[in-house]
Design a protein around this motif. Structure first.
Motif, PDB file in Angstrom:
ATOM      1  N   UNK A 107      -6.746  21.496  82.956  1.00  7.80           N
ATOM      2  CA  UNK A 107      -5.595  21.305  82.622  1.00  7.80           C
ATOM      3  C   UNK A 107      -4.991  21.915  81.563  1.00  7.80           C
ATOM      4  N   UNK A 108      -5.741  21.783  80.536  1.00  6.93           N
ATOM      5  CA  UNK A 108      -5.531  22.098  78.997  1.00  6.93           C
ATOM      6  C   UNK A 108      -5.456  23.486  78.592  1.00  6.93           C
ATOM      7  N   UNK A 109      -6.141  24.399  79.714  1.00  2.59           N
ATOM      8  CA  UNK A 109      -6.446  25.725  78.994  1.00  2.59           C
ATOM      9  C   UNK A 109      -5.354  26.600  78.918  1.00  2.59           C
ATOM     10  N   UNK A 110      -4.203  26.198  80.053  1.00  3.53           N
ATOM     11  CA  UNK A 110      -2.807  27.135  79.988  1.00  3.53           C
ATOM     12  C   UNK A 110      -2.287  26.984  78.475  1.00  3.53           C
ATOM     13  N   UNK A 111      -2.417  26.146  77.671  1.00  2.60           N
ATOM     14  CA  UNK A 111      -1.494  26.081  76.523  1.00  2.60           C
ATOM     15  C   UNK A 111      -2.185  26.752  75.439  1.00  2.60           C
ATOM     16  N   UNK A 112      -3.334  27.672  75.792  1.00  2.00           N
ATOM     17  CA  UNK A 112      -3.932  28.248  74.536  1.00  2.00           C
ATOM     18  C   UNK A 112      -3.997  29.730  75.026  1.00  2.00           C
ATOM     19  N   UNK A 113      -4.206  30.744  74.164  1.00  3.33           N
ATOM     20  CA  UNK A 113      -4.662  31.942  74.144  1.00  3.33           C
ATOM     21  C   UNK A 113      -6.009  32.103  74.062  1.00  3.33           C
ATOM     22  N   UNK A 114      -7.012  31.936  75.012  1.00  2.00           N
ATOM     23  CA  UNK A 114      -8.364  31.757  74.849  1.00  2.00           C
ATOM     24  C   UNK A 114      -9.073  33.147  74.907  1.00  2.00           C
ATOM     25  N   UNK A 115     -10.056  33.138  73.645  1.00  2.00           N
ATOM     26  CA  UNK A 115     -10.893  34.311  73.616  1.00  2.00           C
ATOM     27  C   UNK A 115     -12.094  33.855  73.578  1.00  2.00           C
ATOM     28  N   UNK A 116     -12.842  34.213  74.972  1.00  2.00           N
ATOM     29  CA  UNK A 116     -14.301  33.838  74.878  1.00  2.00           C
ATOM     30  C   UNK A 116     -15.227  34.846  73.959  1.00  2.00           C
ATOM     31  N   UNK A 117     -15.998  34.189  73.046  1.00  2.00           N
ATOM     32  CA  UNK A 117     -16.892  35.067  72.273  1.00  2.00           C
ATOM     33  C   UNK A 117     -18.254  34.695  72.590  1.00  2.00           C
ATOM     34  N   UNK A 118     -19.327  35.634  72.275  1.00  2.00           N
ATOM     35  CA  UNK A 118     -20.762  35.270  72.675  1.00  2.00           C
ATOM     36  C   UNK A 118     -21.532  35.421  71.477  1.00  2.00           C
ATOM     37  N   UNK A 119     -21.030  35.749  70.321  1.00  2.00           N
ATOM     38  CA  UNK A 119     -21.904  35.787  69.049  1.00  2.00           C
ATOM     39  C   UNK A 119     -21.051  35.515  67.939  1.00  2.00           C
ATOM     40  N   UNK A 120     -21.628  35.166  66.831  1.00  2.00           N
ATOM     41  CA  UNK A 120     -20.720  34.818  65.727  1.00  2.00           C
ATOM     42  C   UNK A 120     -20.048  35.811  65.058  1.00  2.00           C
ATOM     43  N   UNK A 121     -20.838  37.309  65.415  1.00  2.00           N
ATOM     44  CA  UNK A 121     -20.211  38.497  64.825  1.00  2.00           C
ATOM     45  C   UNK A 121     -18.952  38.879  65.534  1.00  2.00           C
ATOM     46  N   UNK A 122     -18.763  38.302  66.663  1.00  2.14           N
ATOM     47  CA  UNK A 122     -17.428  38.664  67.591  1.00  2.14           C
ATOM     48  C   UNK A 122     -16.097  37.578  66.934  1.00  2.14           C
ATOM     49  N   UNK A 123     -16.635  36.438  66.072  1.00  2.05           N
ATOM     50  CA  UNK A 123     -15.555  35.586  65.863  1.00  2.05           C
ATOM     51  C   UNK A 123     -14.568  36.227  64.906  1.00  2.05           C
ATOM     52  N   UNK A 124     -15.053  36.931  64.114  1.00  2.00           N
ATOM     53  CA  UNK A 124     -14.129  37.527  62.860  1.00  2.00           C
ATOM     54  C   UNK A 124     -12.990  38.161  63.380  1.00  2.00           C
ATOM     55  N   UNK A 125     -13.050  39.241  64.507  1.00  2.00           N
ATOM     56  CA  UNK A 125     -12.123  39.711  64.748  1.00  2.00           C
ATOM     57  C   UNK A 125     -10.811  39.053  65.418  1.00  2.00           C
ATOM     58  N   UNK A 126     -10.876  37.816  65.881  1.00  2.00           N
ATOM     59  CA  UNK A 126      -9.991  36.668  66.511  1.00  2.00           C
ATOM     60  C   UNK A 126      -9.162  35.897  65.211  1.00  2.00           C
ATOM     61  N   UNK A 127      -9.756  36.084  64.189  1.00  2.00           N
ATOM     62  CA  UNK A 127      -9.293  35.259  63.014  1.00  2.00           C
ATOM     63  C   UNK A 127      -8.012  36.157  62.308  1.00  2.00           C
ATOM     64  N   UNK A 128      -7.183  35.631  61.734  1.00  2.00           N
ATOM     65  CA  UNK A 128      -6.136  36.183  61.124  1.00  2.00           C
ATOM     66  C   UNK A 128      -6.631  37.136  59.991  1.00  2.00           C
ATOM     67  N   UNK A 129      -6.179  38.412  59.804  1.00  2.00           N
ATOM     68  CA  UNK A 129      -6.828  39.141  58.856  1.00  2.00           C
ATOM     69  C   UNK A 129      -6.365  38.843  57.474  1.00  2.00           C
ATOM     70  N   UNK A 130      -5.276  38.028  57.197  1.00  2.00           N
ATOM     71  CA  UNK A 130      -4.885  37.705  55.813  1.00  2.00           C
ATOM     72  C   UNK A 130      -5.513  36.456  55.628  1.00  2.00           C
ATOM     73  N   UNK A 131      -6.806  36.354  55.405  1.00  2.00           N
ATOM     74  CA  UNK A 131      -7.537  35.106  55.303  1.00  2.00           C
ATOM     75  C   UNK A 131      -7.224  34.283  53.989  1.00  2.00           C
ATOM     76  N   UNK A 132      -6.523  35.247  52.934  1.00  2.00           N
ATOM     77  CA  UNK A 132      -6.144  34.298  51.970  1.00  2.00           C
ATOM     78  C   UNK A 132      -4.823  33.364  52.096  1.00  2.00           C
ATOM     79  N   UNK A 133      -4.259  33.751  53.417  1.00  2.00           N
ATOM     80  CA  UNK A 133      -2.792  32.798  53.870  1.00  2.00           C
ATOM     81  C   UNK A 133      -3.429  31.759  54.821  1.00  2.00           C
TER      82      UNK A 133
END
Ligand code: GLY
Ligand code: MN
Ligand code: MN
Length: 451
Positions: A107-133
């Motif tokens: 039931x909870x999945x509809x509240x999120x934009x879900x990005x399934x990733x399969x390795x650590x390297x895939x995570x960075x692309x889904x984080x905000x680019x402006x890491x300092x913010x």
């Protein structure tokens, strides 16, 4: 035993969107206070055992669990940017040594934009680019999982979230009612095991089976104490053999539902003896305290009210002699009742924010002589907390009364009578209302009795 049994899925589903809205609004304020643009909430990473190649049981970041009912998913992130749908970076590692987590579902999945990733390297692309913010909320033991975010758990944001988290949403209350029903099932099984003469370990196994939790899924280590062990506040062992003669049983054990905890204690006498009568009187005392819970009450006052009641009980039952004031001032009540009356409850058993006077983190100290009181706030509607008075024979503390003049006020023959039973604690979980409280624990017992 399926968790669905304890709650109505349709009700959970209907309450959840509002819960996420409340979290978003709390994070809006926290981000503004922190001067940041994005909150990144990390579920956590497993902790490896020293010199070995396996991990301690994984305990998810409670901030993460309050967003999504995922307690067993390391390396996931929620990324919240005000105005945007929250993103869930869902880590499904390709790993043939372990079973990867199932794909997100429910039931909870509809509240999120879900990005399934399969390795650590895939995570960075889904984080905000402006890491300092960004601010990152969670435990980082390995910098690699911070992906360059430097502001980790800033007090400006976290104190605010902790302060506000104490009032539960309608969704959280449903989860906590379900956790109480689940815990009560375990308590009923444990009482039956006690009456069958099982060992502490046998009772523990029956409890886990009834709640459907493996040991590491319990909200805290079960306290399963027969006879004198009931006097050890956080008794941590489970004797594999029953005692030669079983007299009493104290069980402090909880359960989880969607990550939310219950924390319940009951004490039983095996026979219909004087100890059984003392438990009944103590249950009345506990219920009187529950009856004093309402919005606006200073919890420290309630804790002191408990000392007054225990002083009277000690005098009436002959365990000690003196006026209530004398027994409190000479430390006698503190020797028999050496812990706090209760604490906030939520995703964590000892939930956060209990001593915060405001959302900036100003602390409210406990009353002098009561350093262990975890909750010093004025109660507010929809907070959930425990009410757990206790009465024990702890010789170390009774001997300590020699220094305060309290020792001679105790009736040591009566104390000798009580010692083999260990002690009594009765603990309910209650939700604060303007005109009283909702007792999640007693309600759960009533439901199980009606079945
Ligand atoms: N189960 C621990 C406590 O009651 O605080
Ligand atoms: Mn407790
Ligand atoms: Mn407890």
């Amino acid at each position: 035993m399926k968790p669905e049994r304890y709650a109505d899925d349709a009700v959970l589903e209907s309450r959840y969107p509002d819960h996420v809205n409340v979290l978003m609004s709390r994070h809006d304020s926290a981000l503004e206070r922190a001067g940041a643009a994005h909150a990144v909430i990390f579920s956590g990473a497993p902790l490896p055992v020293f010199l070995d190649d396996y991990d301690y049981p994984f305990k998810a970041n409670p901030h993460f669990v309050s967003w999504v009912p995922l307690t067993g998913n390391p390396h996931c992130y929620i990324v919240y940017t005000p105005g945007d749908k929250p993103v869930l970076i869902y880590y499904q590692e390709e790993d043939y040594w372990h079973l990867p987590p199932a794909s997100p579902d429910g039931f909870w999945t509809r509240q999120f934009d879900i990005r399934v990733v399969h390795s650590r390297d895939d995570i960075a692309a889904h984080l905000p680019d402006d890491r300092d913010k960004c601010i990152l909320i969670g435990e980082i033991n390995d910098e690699a999982w911070a992906f360059g975010i430097e502001r980790i758990n800033p007090g400006t944001a976290v104190n605010m979230l902790h302060f506000e988290r104490t009032a539960k949403t309608a969704y959280e209350l449903e989860c906590m009612r379900a956790a109480s029903r689940r815990g009560v099932n375990g308590h009923l099984a444990a009482e039956a095991a006690f009456r069958e003469g099982k060992s502490e370990f046998g009772i523990h196994l029956d409890y886990c089976d009834a709640v459907g939790h493996a040991e590491h899924e319990l909200p805290y280590g079960n306290i399963i104490a027969l006879n004198e062990h009931a006097a050890v506040l956080h008794y941590q062992h489970q004797a594999k053999r029953p005692p030669e003669r079983t007299r009493s049983f104290l069980i402090d054990a909880g359960a989880r539902f969607n990550g939310y905890a219950s924390d319940i204690t009951r004490t039983y006498a095996l026979e219909d003896d004087d100890f059984a009568t003392l438990i009944e009187r103590f249950d009345d005392l506990q219920q009187e305290l529950v009856g004093e819970v309402r919005t606006g009450v200073e919890f420290a006052d309630l804790h002191m009210s408990c000392h007054l009641k225990i002083a009277k009980l000690l005098d009436e039952t002959g365990l000690a002699r003196g006026s209530a004031d004398t027994l409190i001032e000479s430390g006698v009540t503190a020797a028999f009742y050496p812990h706090g009356l209760g604490h906030f409850l939520g995703v964590q058993v000892h939930d956060v924010g209990g001593r915060q006077g405001d959302d900036t983190g100003t602390a409210i100290a406990p009353p002098e002589g009561h350093p262990f009181l975890r909750l010093t706030r004025r109660l507010e509607a929809d907070q959930v907390l425990t009410i757990e008075p206790g009465l024990y024979v702890i010789d170390m503390l009774i001997d300590g009364l020699k220094a305060t003049g309290g020792f001679d006020r105790a009736d040591h023959a009566r104390v000798d009578w009580l010692r083999p039973y260990g002690g009594i604690r009765i603990e309910d979980n209650v939700r604060v209302l303007d005109d009283g409280c909702e007792n999640l624990t007693r309600d759960a017992y009533a439901v199980s009795e009606a079945r």
